[in-house]
Design an enzyme around this catalytic site. Sequence first.
Site, mmCIF file in Angstrom:
data_model
loop_
_atom_site.group_PDB
_atom_site.id
_atom_site.type_symbol
_atom_site.label_atom_id
_atom_site.label_comp_id
_atom_site.label_asym_id
_atom_site.label_seq_id
_atom_site.Cartn_x
_atom_site.Cartn_y
_atom_site.Cartn_z
ATOM 1 C CD GLU B 50 -1.762 -2.365 1.598
ATOM 2 O OE1 GLU B 50 -0.572 -2.633 1.867
ATOM 3 O OE2 GLU B 50 -2.693 -3.192 1.737
ATOM 4 C CD GLN B 113 -7.500 -7.235 8.049
ATOM 5 O OE1 GLN B 113 -8.400 -6.965 7.267
ATOM 6 N NE2 GLN B 113 -6.361 -7.803 7.673
#
Lengths: 195, 566
Positions: B50, B113
């Site tokens: 990312e 998460q």
Amino acid sequence: MIPKSERRKQILVALVENRPGVLNRVASLFRRRNFNVDSLTVGRTHRSHLSRMTIVVDGDKSDGRRIAANLFKLINVVDVSLVSEEPHVSRDLALIKVRAADAEARNTLTQICDEYPARIVDIGPEVAIVEIVGQEDLVEAFIKDLAVLEIVEMVRTGVVAMGRGVRILDSQYEPVVPATMRNGNGNSGFEKYSV
Amino acid sequence: MMLTGAEILLECLLREGVDLIFGYPGGAILPTYDALTKYPQIHHVLVRHEQGACHMADGYARATGKVGVAMATSGPGATNLVTGIATAMMDSSPLVAITGQVTRGAIGSDAFQETDVTGVTLPITKHNYLVMDVHELPYIVREAFYIARTGRPGPVLIDIPKDVQQEKIEFVYPEEEIRLPGYRPPQKARPDEIEEALRLIAEAERPIILAGHGINISGAAAELRELAERAQIPVALTLLGKGAMPEGHPLTIGMMGMHGEAASNLAIQDADLLIALGMRFDDRVTGNLKTYAKKAKKIHVDIDASEINKNVRVDVGIVGDLRTVLTQLVPQVKRAQHAEWIGKIRNWLEDSDERDIINREGQDVLLGAQVINDLWKFTEGDAITVTDVGQHQMLEAQYYPHQRPHSMITSGGLGTMGFGFPAAIGAQMGMPKDEVWAIVGDGGFQMTLCELATAKQENVPVKIAIINNNYLGMVRQWQEFFYEERYYATPMFNPDFCKLAEAYGIPAMRVTSRDQMEESVKFARSHSGPVLIEYMVEKEEIVYPMVAAGRDLDDMIRRPKAGEES
Ligand SMILES: Cc1ncc(C[n+]2csc(CCOP(=O)(O)OP(=O)(O)O)c2C)c(N)n1
Ligand SMILES: [Mg+2]
């Protein structure tokens, strides 16, 4: 290098959008830029979508201006004013619990209160709570005087301030409100926002 | 039309002109990825990390001036964006980062998460949003793009809970004007400020313009040039100001600062007027603030009011858009000559030339400086170069003269190693007709080289020039100068970069001597996809001049002249 001159307290007033997280943004700014906050108060205003903060920081005039510029950069801050730069009124409120278990102590307490804009708001057999509203230095002086008695607890609101005269720190703007959030009409589907 | 939050997001992106997203999927953003199947107009580039997505979006934004878009899932996906967001923040790059979040009901429960991404990115974004009501989404997307690209640009993050992406509502795009009462980017200068600036300019005998990134961002290069030529004021550039004034123009002195052109630094210290335009007196350009430009009055124009008087106290501070302010100012500037002053600067420049390694005959090793200078020569000085961070970055700034804005992209403020290669991919995708070179070190390249796969998958014709000195060269230089040559944790074991490229199906070439330079550029140009060239350079090259951190700007470590070496 910018020289440090006449360090004193700088009072800033910020009008902020009344939304979650705004206080966090302001606090984060002060931490990140290493500005020392003396006190910070937040409260609602006569416009439901705006809150008002009074922030007192330790620093000189140029610090005050830099902080104002940084505050203004926050998207949710609608307006900022460095009120310590202009004629202004400021107030601090303190509640102080003192030991006043005998007549002599109570007498002293009453005498001290008489010399200040202070009053006894609660009294019991062991302790009393006094309240004072005034400029910060007056509150400080009062607390000093009270030290002849035993102070057992204290709370202060921190300074709130307002510029004098006609320079009005306000905004005519009305918030953008999603249609569904008005009148609590939940799932009536999506309309255009009213502006 | 009934649409899901994810579809609304994409509808809004389309209306912002987005046709490219750099991203990486995961659970919390999957509804949006699923919706992407219905929007072929938007091309999604699957990155390999990312951080790469953010740097690509950043490189894309810096090359095109359009807002770059990065996308990631919640938790680790989002935290992987952080370095890229901070990089964009420091260099005022317009970016919108979109992250998935756990469902609204789960927020605050340490769900799988879950990361408080708006909290994490609060100090490194221009603004950020957590979308708790799908009805607000179109407004937020519009605001985010508006905020990212206007005023002083910067990254904006939108965190969208999974169930907000899934919720279906009737969608009507809000066409009315955006209302952000607390956001009023400044535009014009006040007339009294202009007058005061004009007076200082007219009185100055030794004026110098410090041109920064702001010139490039606001598109004020022509106005800057007009100002310089009108009053014959020499121009020094910041690292991100490269391209603001053509290098080679008689009034352009060169870069300023820690590894700047000595003449720029000497001129700043000797000047009687600094005209600082869209730069922020970073410590890397000022050196010791106590002795910085002591003889000079200072005019500072910046769009960000908080930059005025931040590091350097100025005499005239103007808050406004540079192009607008210069348009107000320049026509009123009196024509002038500063022959004596310019002569003095020329002498300094000549002295620099005498010291310049590039002008020396008979080098038997390949130098980074030569590689960069030859790349300039053989690309006709017209490539978009994207650098990583280190010695090769400073060498690019010194030896690759740029003629136009946005032709040099580098992480200046944050100095992010690993930026160069992915940012070059983004730049190349934004500017498909331009020749884009990633100029990276052997160290920094290894931080994000997983994006080789991305470059190959997308067949991006980016040209990767690894300046391989087998060292964390810039740190080694500090160790040589300031830590008695204790080269600790700076020698590098490196892979065979050419074989590595091959493993990705990317053509590669190794260059070990200067006579291969032209061929290497030809080689790079002969392929339609990514190409890697490994330049094996002198290990212990030094970037001169150098102002040691915190020292006076004119207290430079210089390269001795030929024959004067001790
Ligand atoms: C992410 C990150 N970590 C560490 C640094 C500190 N640093 C600055 S330059 C440098 C060395 C870079 O080495 P290399 O990529 O080989 O380039 P060179 O200086 O050799 O040209 C390091 C470690 C940094 N800028 N960024
Ligand atoms: Mg290296």
